[in-house]
Design an enzyme around this catalytic site. Structure first.
Site, mmCIF file in Angstrom:
data_model
loop_
_atom_site.group_PDB
_atom_site.id
_atom_site.type_symbol
_atom_site.label_atom_id
_atom_site.label_comp_id
_atom_site.label_asym_id
_atom_site.label_seq_id
_atom_site.Cartn_x
_atom_site.Cartn_y
_atom_site.Cartn_z
ATOM 1 C CG HIS A 147 3.641 46.674 43.138
ATOM 2 N ND1 HIS A 147 3.146 45.474 42.693
ATOM 3 C CD2 HIS A 147 4.000 46.462 44.435
ATOM 4 C CE1 HIS A 147 3.182 44.581 43.671
ATOM 5 N NE2 HIS A 147 3.712 45.155 44.738
ATOM 6 C CG HIS B 12 6.365 46.148 47.137
ATOM 7 N ND1 HIS B 12 5.066 45.982 47.572
ATOM 8 C CD2 HIS B 12 6.796 47.326 47.655
ATOM 9 C CE1 HIS B 12 4.731 47.033 48.325
ATOM 10 N NE2 HIS B 12 5.756 47.850 48.390
ATOM 11 C CG ASP C 29 6.984 40.496 46.508
ATOM 12 O OD1 ASP C 29 7.110 41.726 46.663
ATOM 13 O OD2 ASP C 29 5.883 39.924 46.569
ATOM 14 C CG HIS C 30 5.555 42.188 42.819
ATOM 15 N ND1 HIS C 30 4.338 41.733 42.379
ATOM 16 C CD2 HIS C 30 5.530 42.078 44.179
ATOM 17 C CE1 HIS C 30 3.604 41.381 43.427
ATOM 18 N NE2 HIS C 30 4.303 41.577 44.527
ATOM 19 C CG HIS D 235 0.197 46.863 47.454
ATOM 20 N ND1 HIS D 235 0.231 46.250 48.689
ATOM 21 C CD2 HIS D 235 1.317 46.434 46.803
ATOM 22 C CE1 HIS D 235 1.323 45.489 48.770
ATOM 23 N NE2 HIS D 235 1.997 45.590 47.640
ATOM 24 C CG ASP E 116 1.289 42.390 45.728
ATOM 25 O OD1 ASP E 116 1.110 41.332 45.106
ATOM 26 O OD2 ASP E 116 2.322 42.632 46.385
ATOM 27 C CG HIS F 158 1.442 37.620 47.064
ATOM 28 N ND1 HIS F 158 2.634 37.202 47.594
ATOM 29 C CD2 HIS F 158 1.645 38.885 46.624
ATOM 30 C CE1 HIS F 158 3.531 38.187 47.489
ATOM 31 N NE2 HIS F 158 2.949 39.213 46.906
HETATM 32 FE FE FE Z 1 3.891 41.175 46.515
HETATM 33 ZN ZN ZN Z 2 3.625 44.359 46.819
#
Ligand code: FE
Ligand code: ZN
Length: 259
Positions: free
Chosen positions: A52, A54, A56-57, A114, A131, A169
């Site tokens: 996805h 975001h 951090d990905h 999410h 996530d 995570h």
């Molecule tokens: Fe994340």
């Molecule tokens: Zn995420």
């Protein structure tokens, strides 16, 4: 195929799967630790998989794709810079550039909740779910509805129970604090808390975990069970109308929960 976690940021795991000198990485939020590990092991990056949008990905994907000329698979329903192979429900990722019994294949599952376009990648025994599902928890509903997330979790829950779940995570220990409040009489949960506390105290990851373990201890997967419906009712003062409603109530409770 061997799979290792590359820790990043506060609690992310970037997953590196390797066979011989070929490797793929899932959700490289940061390029530097991935590049360092590839270099250290003399690996060639054969593909990047994205669950996805975001940061951090996806943060390291453009840099890694540029350096290694690797194809980038990512959700067709999200705008992500650098994705060369948009994937949707029913698609398969097929990598011929793979040293162990090629092609390496993953089934694409759309798991909105999410985020709206979130996908997961599955092959027998292995699930990369970003996530969506976490150890004893699930992703926050940033874009999707409780109905969508409940449907997505139900799909993942229907995979074979011995599937190893590689989520993005390290949230398990903190999620278990909520689980213990929402599902206090579950003996499997008490046992898992003990095991995860031991792992984390030893500095070891609680991920991957078996889907079977989630089915027994994850309060969100168990939202339709009488114990969790009762907990949702006790917290909100009204009976959930359905398993989905119970899930929505538990998710809202967890959003406000402080251990
Ligand atoms: Fe994340
Ligand atoms: Zn995420």
């Amino acid at each position: 195929m061997e799979i290792e976690a590359i820790p990043a940021f506060r609690d992310n795991y970037l997953w590196l799967a390797r066979a011989g000198r070929t490797a793929i990485v899932v959700d490289p939020g940061d390029a530097a630790p991935v590049a360092a590990r590839l270099h250290e092991c003399g690996l060639r990056l054969a593909a990047i998989l994205i669950t996805h949008h975001h940061a951090d990905h996806v943060g390291g994907l453009v840099k890694l794709a540029g350096t290694y000329a690797a194809p980038v698979y990512g959700p067709a329903h999200e705008a992500i810079e650098g994705v060369t192979h948009p994937v949707r429900e029913g698609d398969w990722v097929e990598l011929t550039d793979w040293e162990e019994a090629p092609p390496l294949r993953f089934q694409v599952l759309e798991v909105p909740g999410h985020t709206l376009g979130h996908v997961a990648y599955y092959r027998p025994n292995t699930l990369f779910c970003g996530d969506t599902l976490f150890g004893a928890g699930c992703g926050r509903l940033f874009e999707g509805t409780p109905q969508q997330m409940w449907g997505s979790l139900a799909r993942l829950a229907a995979l074979p129970p011995d599937t190893l779940v590689y989520c993005a995570h390290e949230y398990t220990e903190s999620n278990l604090q909520f689980a213990a409040v929402a599902d206090p009489d579950n003996p499997a949960l008490a046992e898992r808390r003990r095991q995860v506390a031991e792992l984390r105290a030893a500095g070891r990851p609680s991920v991957p975990f078996r889907l079977a373990e989630e089915l027994a201890t994850n309060p969100f997967l168990r939202a339709g069970e009488p114990a969790l419906r009762a907990a949702a009712a006790g917290m909100s003062g009204r009976q959930p109308e359905s398993a989905t409603d119970s899930f929505a109530m538990l998710r809202a409770w967890k959003d406000a929960f402080r251990a």
